[in-house]
Design a protein around this motif. Structure first.
Motif, short mmCIF file in Angstrom:
data_model
loop_
_atom_site.label_atom_id
_atom_site.label_comp_id
_atom_site.label_asym_id
_atom_site.label_seq_id
_atom_site.Cartn_x
_atom_site.Cartn_y
_atom_site.Cartn_z
N SER A 153 0.90 -1.28 -0.08
CA SER A 153 0.08 -0.20 -0.12
C SER A 153 0.79 1.30 -0.12
CB SER A 153 -0.99 -0.07 1.09
OG SER A 153 -1.76 -1.15 1.00
N GLU A 154 0.38 2.39 -0.71
CA GLU A 154 1.17 3.48 -1.00
C GLU A 154 1.11 4.34 0.65
OE1 GLU A 154 -0.38 5.77 -4.07
OE2 GLU A 154 1.36 7.12 -4.01
N THR A 155 0.13 4.32 1.04
CA THR A 155 -0.11 5.38 2.16
C THR A 155 -1.05 4.29 3.36
OG1 THR A 155 -2.46 6.04 1.68
CG2 THR A 155 -0.64 7.27 1.06
N VAL A 156 -0.51 4.50 4.44
CA VAL A 156 -1.10 3.86 5.68
C VAL A 156 -1.37 4.87 6.87
CG1 VAL A 156 0.02 1.86 5.40
CG2 VAL A 156 1.07 3.47 6.85
N THR A 157 -2.46 4.59 7.68
CA THR A 157 -2.67 5.14 8.80
C THR A 157 -2.56 4.10 9.97
OG1 THR A 157 -4.33 7.05 7.73
CG2 THR A 157 -4.48 6.54 10.10
N VAL A 158 -1.45 4.47 10.95
CA VAL A 158 -1.27 3.63 11.86
C VAL A 158 -1.50 4.22 13.22
CG1 VAL A 158 1.24 4.13 11.98
CG2 VAL A 158 0.44 1.95 12.87
N GLU A 159 -2.17 3.32 14.30
CA GLU A 159 -2.47 3.76 15.50
C GLU A 159 -1.38 2.95 16.54
OE1 GLU A 159 -6.35 4.93 17.57
OE2 GLU A 159 -6.09 2.72 17.98
N ALA A 160 -0.83 3.30 17.31
CA ALA A 160 0.16 2.82 18.35
C ALA A 160 0.33 3.44 19.60
CB ALA A 160 1.74 2.87 17.44
N LEU A 161 1.02 2.80 20.45
CA LEU A 161 1.34 3.38 21.82
C LEU A 161 2.57 3.94 21.79
CD1 LEU A 161 -0.40 0.77 23.96
CD2 LEU A 161 -1.25 2.91 23.31
N ASP A 162 2.88 5.12 22.54
CA ASP A 162 4.61 5.27 22.54
C ASP A 162 5.21 4.45 23.67
OD1 ASP A 162 3.90 6.65 24.75
OD2 ASP A 162 4.07 8.60 24.04
N ARG A 163 6.44 4.82 24.00
CA ARG A 163 7.17 4.09 24.95
C ARG A 163 6.66 4.15 26.45
NH1 ARG A 163 13.34 4.66 24.61
NH2 ARG A 163 13.40 3.57 26.48
N ASN A 164 5.94 5.32 26.69
CA ASN A 164 5.03 5.57 27.64
C ASN A 164 3.67 5.19 27.95
OD1 ASN A 164 7.35 6.77 28.93
ND2 ASN A 164 6.75 8.60 27.45
N GLY A 165 3.47 4.46 26.90
CA GLY A 165 1.76 3.72 26.77
C GLY A 165 0.82 5.00 26.36
N LYS A 166 1.26 5.96 25.79
CA LYS A 166 0.42 7.07 25.24
C LYS A 166 0.11 6.64 23.69
CE LYS A 166 -0.05 12.08 25.42
NZ LYS A 166 -0.01 12.57 23.76
N LYS A 167 -1.22 6.65 23.53
CA LYS A 167 -1.94 6.29 22.12
C LYS A 167 -1.51 7.60 21.27
CE LYS A 167 -5.64 3.81 21.99
NZ LYS A 167 -6.96 3.42 21.73
N TYR A 168 -1.06 7.19 19.83
CA TYR A 168 -1.14 8.25 18.96
C TYR A 168 -1.58 7.70 17.39
CZ TYR A 168 3.47 6.26 17.49
OH TYR A 168 4.32 5.35 17.20
N ARG A 169 -1.57 8.63 16.42
CA ARG A 169 -2.08 8.08 15.17
C ARG A 169 -0.91 8.80 14.18
NH1 ARG A 169 -8.45 7.57 13.80
NH2 ARG A 169 -8.62 6.25 15.61
N LEU A 170 -0.79 8.16 13.17
CA LEU A 170 0.25 8.68 12.18
C LEU A 170 -0.08 8.23 10.89
CD1 LEU A 170 3.28 9.84 12.13
CD2 LEU A 170 4.07 7.49 12.08
N ASP A 171 -0.45 9.29 9.97
CA ASP A 171 -0.47 9.11 8.50
C ASP A 171 0.94 8.92 7.82
OD1 ASP A 171 -3.39 9.14 8.42
OD2 ASP A 171 -3.10 11.35 8.77
N ALA A 172 1.06 7.88 7.08
CA ALA A 172 2.39 7.71 6.58
C ALA A 172 2.30 7.68 5.05
CB ALA A 172 3.41 6.56 7.16
N ASP A 173 3.48 8.11 4.20
CA ASP A 173 3.71 7.55 2.78
C ASP A 173 5.13 7.12 2.64
OD1 ASP A 173 4.78 10.06 2.70
OD2 ASP A 173 3.30 10.95 1.60
N GLY A 174 5.39 6.95 1.38
CA GLY A 174 6.70 6.60 0.95
C GLY A 174 7.51 5.59 1.87
#
Ligand code: K1U
Ligand code: ZN
Length: 168
Positions: free
Chosen positions: A104-125
């Motif tokens: 896939s060319e683009t993805v939206t990912v949801e994850a937790l950071d190293r402190n357990g805080k949730k975040y979302r990221l739109d990525a390409d390339g």
């Protein structure tokens, strides 16, 4: 910090499905630091815990030239994917092999950071490709699975020889 051994394809342990992280304790912080050290040393731009025989959903990444933009993805989930793109991929578990893979060319990912805080990221390339590659590792999947059985078998033989030569 410590350098960890990276499993090499076709090691069956690379096929293990990782479990979600539930505790954000000192052990997890140590694991993340050791994974960054191992990834930078390799050198690579990503590393999934599966590759160092830890079967928890932990991924580290740094796509910057200066190696000063560390990113941590814990329990990552790809929420959306769009388009198609072909890009050459490498894998620290398949050293010296680079193959063009369609993803896939683009993805939206949801994850937790190293402190357990949730975040979302739109990525390409390259970031989008790397996220898909690392999430695959956590599911026990490798980029050779997208190749023909003939190509995969050639790579398997090459890696088996590499391991044998290293041991002798
Ligand atoms: O998960 C891994 O095996 C790491 C892999 C990530 C990746 C690279 C390229 C496309 C998709 C996924 C690597 O880091 S392979 C090594 C590599 O790409 C690299 C090494 C040194 C400098 C720049 C790149
Ligand atoms: Zn890989």
């Amino acid at each position: 910090m410590a350098l960890l051994d990276i499993l090499i394809f076709p090691d069956k342990r690379l096929r293990t499905v990782a479990a979600p992280v539930e505790q954000f304790d000192d052990g997890l912080q140590q694991l993340i630091d050791d994974m960054f050290e191992t990834m930078y040393d390799a050198p690579g731009i990503g590393l999934a815990a599966t590759q160092i025989n830890v079967h928890q959903q932990v991924v580290v990444m740094d796509l910057s030239e200066a190696k000063n933009e560390p990113q941590v993805f814990i329990n990552p989930k790809i929420l959306q994917e769009a388009g198609e793109e072909e890009m050459q991929e490498g894998c620290l578990s398949i050293p010296t092999v680079y193959e063009t893979i369609k993803r896939s060319e683009t993805v939206t990912v949801e994850a937790l950071d190293r402190n357990g805080k949730k975040y979302r990221l739109d990525a390409d390339g390259l970031l989008a490709v790397c996220i898909q590659h690392e999430v695959d590792h956590l599911l026990g999947k490798m980029f050779v699975d997208y190749l023909s059985p003939l190509k995969r078998d050639r790579i398997r033989k090459k890696m088996t020889k590499l391991i044998r030569d290293q041991e002798s």
